[in-house]
Design an enzyme around this catalytic site. Structure first.
Site, mmCIF file in Angstrom:
data_model
loop_
_atom_site.group_PDB
_atom_site.id
_atom_site.type_symbol
_atom_site.label_atom_id
_atom_site.label_comp_id
_atom_site.label_asym_id
_atom_site.label_seq_id
_atom_site.Cartn_x
_atom_site.Cartn_y
_atom_site.Cartn_z
ATOM 1 N N THR A 205 0.822 -1.186 0.000
ATOM 2 C CA THR A 205 0.000 0.000 0.000
ATOM 3 C C THR A 205 0.869 1.254 0.000
ATOM 4 O O THR A 205 1.920 1.268 0.634
ATOM 5 C CB THR A 205 -0.840 -0.068 1.298
ATOM 6 O OG1 THR A 205 -1.691 -1.186 1.189
ATOM 7 C CG2 THR A 205 -1.628 1.172 1.555
ATOM 8 N N GLY A 258 -5.000 -4.424 7.600
ATOM 9 C CA GLY A 258 -6.115 -3.489 7.665
ATOM 10 C C GLY A 258 -7.145 -3.739 8.741
ATOM 11 O O GLY A 258 -7.661 -2.794 9.349
#
Ligand code: ASP
Length: 337
Positions: A205, A258
């Site tokens: 990410t 996450g």
């Protein structure tokens, strides 16, 4: 006039020096530097933090080694489904997209959600229809096909696992059967296994935070999510407060597992600790990462305050990261030491 600052990340995980070649490391460093340059040029000529984080994130989305845009990981079905969000701290406005396909730069779409709709988060087909209306650039599937990502998917499929980008394939076996947040015992086990990850498969990410010459702050984050993900899984990246947050106190972009960043409301947690406990960005971010560790989460974040102080803590082996200090010096780091 305030001091300006910019910081960037390209994912966190068990990134081991021993598993990296000099050529690959140079490529990563080049990608981070190019991203920083794109945002820094904007800040230097008096542009906004918001434009800077968008430009930086766009550049990282176009870079093949990071798990965002062009380099996004594959879902179980061999597709690329991407999440992104952006937040303008000075106006307390945000935009985000989840589960978008074939959009070249999801972060641009997130910005359009913020600027052109009364909503904050658009997902799936609706987000893609909005993208068509906004005439953003689309790419065919071939653009998102990168060898290393496809190899990751084949391996994950073969092993029947859902693989976080920074994670040993085995880790996600725990989640694969039920695809639920594990109980605390499983979480412990999960982060234990996560630590065994092999090194150069940790690419992640991307995100950026900036402070502009008006002392305004902004943050942006973009991801392809998890390899072999199913059932419309969406991570923290497009969730304001979890993966991304900015106000007049600080701007934060997160990377890591996450689900735990959602449980810790991690990006907002830094701002809350600064506001309510009157901590510095560095102390607040460190406390936030300590809390993340205590709930079994692994990863890191980048944060900047309105005095241009940058901090980049993480609780794993490494985080692709970089910043530009007020004197224009670029600093790029990967490993813990
Ligand atoms: N936070 C991202 C997610 O869970 C993954 C990452 O940061 O690499 O989707």
């Amino acid at each position: 006039m305030s001091k300006i600052a910019l910081a960037v990340h390209g994912g966190a995980g068990t990134i081991l020096r021993s598993a990296m070649t000099p050529e690959l490391e140079a490529e990563y460093r080049g990608g981070l530097e190019k991203g920083l340059r794109a945002g820094w040029e904007i800040l230097e000529r008096g542009g906004s933090a918001l434009d800077a984080v968008e430009a930086t994130t766009c550049s990282l989305e176009d870079f093949h080694l990071f798990n965002a845009g062009h380099g996004s990981v594959f879902t179980h079905e061999g597709k690329n489904e991407m999440d992104a969000s952006i937040m303008d701290g000075s106006r307390l406005k945000a935009g985000a997209v989840a589960f978008v396909k074939n959009v070249r730069n999801p972060i641009k779409l997130a910005r359009l959600v913020m600027d052109r709709t009364e909503h904050i988060l658009l997902a799936g087909d609706g987000a893609n229809r909005f993208a068509r209306q906004m005439n953003v650039d689309f790419e065919d599937d071939a653009y998102f096909f990168t060898e290393h990502r496809y190899a990751q998917l084949l391996k994950a499929r073969e092993e029947g696992v859902v693989e976080l980008d920074h994670t040993a394939a085995e880790t996600e076996q725990i989640l694969d059967s039920e695809f639920q947040i594990p109980d605390s015992k499983t979480a412990e086990k999960k982060s234990e296994i996560w630590n065994l990850e092999s090194g150069i498969s940790s690419k992640g990410t991307v995100g950026a935070v900036a402070c502009d010459s008006n002392g305004h702050l902004a943050a942006a984050t973009s991801t392809g999510g998890m390899t072999n993900k199913k059932f419309g899984r969406i991570g923290d990246t497009p969730l304001i407060g979890a993966g991304t947050y900015a106000d007049d106190v600080c701007a934060v972009s997160c990377t890591g597992h996450g689900e735990y960043f959602m449980l810790g409301v991690t990006a907002f947690d830094v701002a809350a600790r600064m506001r309510y406990k009157e901590l510095s960005a560095e102390d607040a971010a460190r406390e936030t990462i300590d809390h993340l560790t205590s709930i079994g989460g692994e990863g890191g974040l980048i944060a900047v305050d309105s005095k241009a102080n940058v901090t980049m803590p993480f609780n794993c082996e490494g985080m692709y990261r970089g910043s530009v200090s007020a004197d224009g010096q670029f600093h790029i780091e990967i490993y813990r030491d």
